[in-house]
Design an enzyme around this catalytic site. Structure first.
Site, PDB file in Angstrom:
ATOM      1  N   CYS A 151      18.215   5.316 -38.066  1.00 61.60           N
ATOM      2  CA  CYS A 151      18.938   6.472 -36.783  1.00 61.60           C
ATOM      3  C   CYS A 151      19.973   7.536 -37.970  1.00 61.60           C
ATOM      4  O   CYS A 151      20.343   7.144 -39.050  1.00 61.60           O
ATOM      5  CB  CYS A 151      20.320   6.351 -36.458  1.00 61.60           C
ATOM      6  SG  CYS A 151      20.940   7.277 -35.745  1.00 61.60           S
TER       7      CYS A 151
ATOM      8  N   TYR B   9      38.801   4.100 -22.332  1.00 62.97           N
ATOM      9  CA  TYR B   9      38.106   3.600 -21.004  1.00 62.97           C
ATOM     10  C   TYR B   9      39.329   2.641 -20.603  1.00 62.97           C
ATOM     11  O   TYR B   9      39.939   2.356 -20.885  1.00 62.97           O
ATOM     12  CB  TYR B   9      37.172   2.788 -20.819  1.00 62.97           C
ATOM     13  CG  TYR B   9      35.972   4.095 -21.102  1.00 62.97           C
ATOM     14  CD1 TYR B   9      35.875   4.702 -20.834  1.00 62.97           C
ATOM     15  CD2 TYR B   9      35.047   3.156 -21.739  1.00 62.97           C
ATOM     16  CE1 TYR B   9      34.493   5.164 -20.907  1.00 62.97           C
ATOM     17  CE2 TYR B   9      33.633   4.254 -22.291  1.00 62.97           C
ATOM     18  CZ  TYR B   9      33.341   5.754 -22.030  1.00 62.97           C
ATOM     19  OH  TYR B   9      32.839   6.047 -21.981  1.00 62.97           O
TER      20      TYR B   9
END
Length: 656
Positions: free
Chosen positions: A348, A173
């Site tokens: 997860c 980013y």
């Protein structure tokens, strides 16, 4: 004491709390401040601290936003606009947008403003991620203006009551684009030397401290290593030695903590890891940075259990535990850890459903999904503890796969007396096959954890006992839930009954285990790919054949970006656009509209052409009883784990 950081888009968090119905709240400063105050208060009311992560995508922004967003904000005031917007965007959003042909992508941006970035990246280089996204280098004035925008965002965060902020300087980013010598090609005071590449973060941090005070904490999230070497370009970007140097520089600027991550856009599969990555694989990187700085170090990266997290702290690998996907899979992760109920946590499994739906909902007001947690970001609609209206009424569930276990758990939590029949001696269903290929061992957590939760809720299990109409009727159930799964399809084509032809089932069970053979797999879906990976580990020469022109249509792009190159490296051949016509004399006969007929030698032929529902019991029960029958999971319609679990959840939540 463990501080758990949830790295989740504030828009998603607010939508989950029922605070934000519109996309615009993610971007508009005034609206964001208003709802952020409510969000911060809700977090503080539960005794937790709240940091807001400030992120700018730079050249990775969605191309349409810089041009269209001002207009969309105005139109958003029109009643019903956002629903219409969602329907329109769904047609072009998601993986289809990211998989668009680069030249088509360039044409579609012809009249759009370019994204702003530190530097203009080379064009027409497929080895550079997002090279086709229209962007340009910022002017000095634009950089200064953006610095002030970061500072004012921190000011708003403080006004909203946040306990601190985190600067997102990783994952390719905006701020990371300045730090990396690969994406920062400037020759002015913001590029070139290490100090110049760090300048923008220094200016932002100095501005925040001036406006918010020195006691307002600033965390900086960095990539310890960009890992361009993992995509064949070790000469690009920076590695751990420079990652350590960046961390030390951030400490010098006054950072309160360093949040260690990895990767860049060019190594996206390292940022959100699939099942192929070892547990806690980033922690040596965190330790290297922890040894170099005197401020706390935070790190996420396949941390799945409280015991694992505690071990990392005890070993001095890091100071704080970062969790993202684990809290999506189980919103009660921390509470269960505090109460010593680790065995009840839904771990997860790195299935990537969250990333798949994050991509597909990118431009919409819809939320992302978790395969294991149907309540994710819908907590207002579906409370953790629903009303206990079961009143001890009996319910029968048949099948202990993901769908059956989810249904049984939810019904028992509501106070129904649940009996679950499973003809095998343990839970799992098709999961007991899916976990056999390399790197897929974690998928078994799905049913292990659901069984543990169902047992705590009071479900009675009858393993090794096949359900029959008589056995079900004996229990006089209020409802019957059929989750009997499915079986691999064995098509009736010439030669399919030969003894060297089988489905994926006996291969995954280990009943058929060829070594050093020519194996042809018909079907390049995920099951075919996983089976191919298992077979190449046994030194077989594998050819994958599919009628489609693409590999595993509809599969998550990030998953394919890892497994397909790995298979090709192991010598697997992909033959797409070919239809299986016949199997004879240890050969497969294929036809193609483009290439004509092809014959391949095959010592073994493996059929990976789909799954057929096993729902005979449902049919029998509907004839023999008036009890409401509900069919879920593969028994209703073959699909993925997410479809089985979500359908089971929503089906039984509606029962009165």
């Amino acid at each position: 004491m463990v501080l758990v950081l949830l790295f989740l888009n504030i828009r998603e968090l607010m939508k989950g709390m029922g605070l934000v119905p519109l996309v615009k709240c993610h971007y508009h400063p005034i609206v964001t401040l208003k709802v952020s105050k409510k969000l911060v208060k809700a977090v503080h009311d539960h005794g937790a601290k709240f940091f807001i992560q400030i992120q700018h995508p730079g050249r990775q922004s969605v191309p349409i936003f810089p041009t269209a967003w001002p207009l969309l904000e105005k139109m958003g005031k029109i009643p019903g606009f956002w629903k219409m917007y969602d329907k329109m965007v769904e047609k072009v959003a998601g993986d289809g947008l990211l998989e668009m042909d680069p030249q088509e992508m360039i044409k579609s941006q012809r009249f759009l403003k370019p994204n702003l970035a530190p530097s203009k990246m080379p064009q027409n280089d497929p080895d550079i991620a997002l090279w086709y996204v229209k962007h340009r280098a910022m002017t000095i004035e634009e950089i200064h203006r953006t610095e002030q925008q970061f500072i004012q965002t921190a000011v708003r965060a403080q006004k909203a009551g946040a306990d601190g902020i985190e600067l997102h300087a990783t994952h390719g980013y905006f701020l990371h684009q300045f730090l990396s010598p690969f994406t920062n090609r400037r020759t002015d005071e913001y590029g070139g030397s290490f100090e110049n590449r760090c300048r923008i973060i220094r200016n932002i941090m100095e501005g925040i401290k001036k406006e918010c005070g020195n006691d307002f904490p600033i965390i900086v999230r960095i990539s310890a290593d960009e890992f361009h070497d993992r995509v064949g370009h070790p000469e690009r970007g920076y590695h751990l030695d420079e990652g350590i140097r960046i961390a030390k520089e951030m400490e010098k600027y006054g950072a309160s903590a360093i949040d260690v991550s990895v990767g860049s856009t060019d190594a996206l599969f390292l940022i959100v890891e699939s099942m192929r990555h070892p547990i806690a694989w980033r922690q040596d990187l965190a330790k290297a940075i922890k040894d170099a700085v005197s401020i706390p170090v935070i790190c996420a990266g396949v941390i799945r259990t409280p015991a694992q997290a505690e071990q990392l702290l005890q070993e001095g690998k890091q100071d704080f535990i970062g969790l993202a996907r684990p809290l999506m899979a189980d919103s009660q992760w921390v509470k269960k850890a505090q109460e010593g109920r680790e065995n009840e946590i839904s771990r997860c499994i790195c299935c990537m459903r969250c990333m798949e739906t994050c991509t597909s909902t990118l431009l919409t007001t819809k939320t992302l999904e978790c395969s294991l947690n149907p309540r994710l970001l819908k907590e207002v609609d579906y409370p953790e503890c629903p009303s206990k209206n079961g009143k001890g009424r009996p319910v029968v569930v048949v099948g202990a796969g993901p769908a059956g276990l989810m249904a049984a758990r939810e019904l028992a939590v509501r106070g129904f007396q649940v009996t679950l029949f499973e003809k095998e001696d343990k839970e799992g269903g098709q999961i007991n096959l899916a976990d056999k290929p390399p790197y897929k061992d974690r998928i078994i957590w799905t049913t292990q954890d659901l069984r543990a939760q169902a047992e705590v809720a009071g479900v009675t299990f009858r393993f090794g006992e096949e359900a029959t109409v008589e056995k079900v009727k004996e229990l006089s159930p209020k409802y019957v839930i059929i989750a009997t799964g499915g079986h691999a399809i064995h098509p009736n084509i010439p030669g399919a009954q030969e003894d060297y032809v089988c489905t994926t089932t006996p291969v995954l069970k280990g009943e058929i285990c060829p070594e050093g053979k020519n194996v042809v797999i018909i079907g390049s879906g995920l099951t075919g790919l996983d089976t191919a990976e298992l077979l190449v580990h046994h030194k077989n020469k594998v050819t994958l054949v599919d009628m489609a022109d693409t590999i595993a249509p509809g599969a998550v792009t990030m998953t394919l970006e890892e497994i397909v190159p790995a298979l090709k490296k192991d010598g697997v051949t992909f033959l797409l656009g070919h239809k299986l016509d016949e199997i004879k004399d240890h050969t497969v006969v294929l036809s193609s509209k483009k290439a004509g007929n092809t014959t391949l030698p095959a010592d073994v032929v493996v059929l990976a052409v789909g799954v057929k529902s096993d729902n005979a019991l449902a049919t029998e029960l509907k004839k023999a009883t008036s009890v409401p029958i509900y069919t879920i999971g593969d028994a209703e319609k073959p699909g993925r784990i997410v479809h089985a679990i979500h359908k089971a959840f929503h089906t039984v939540r509606k029962l009165k």
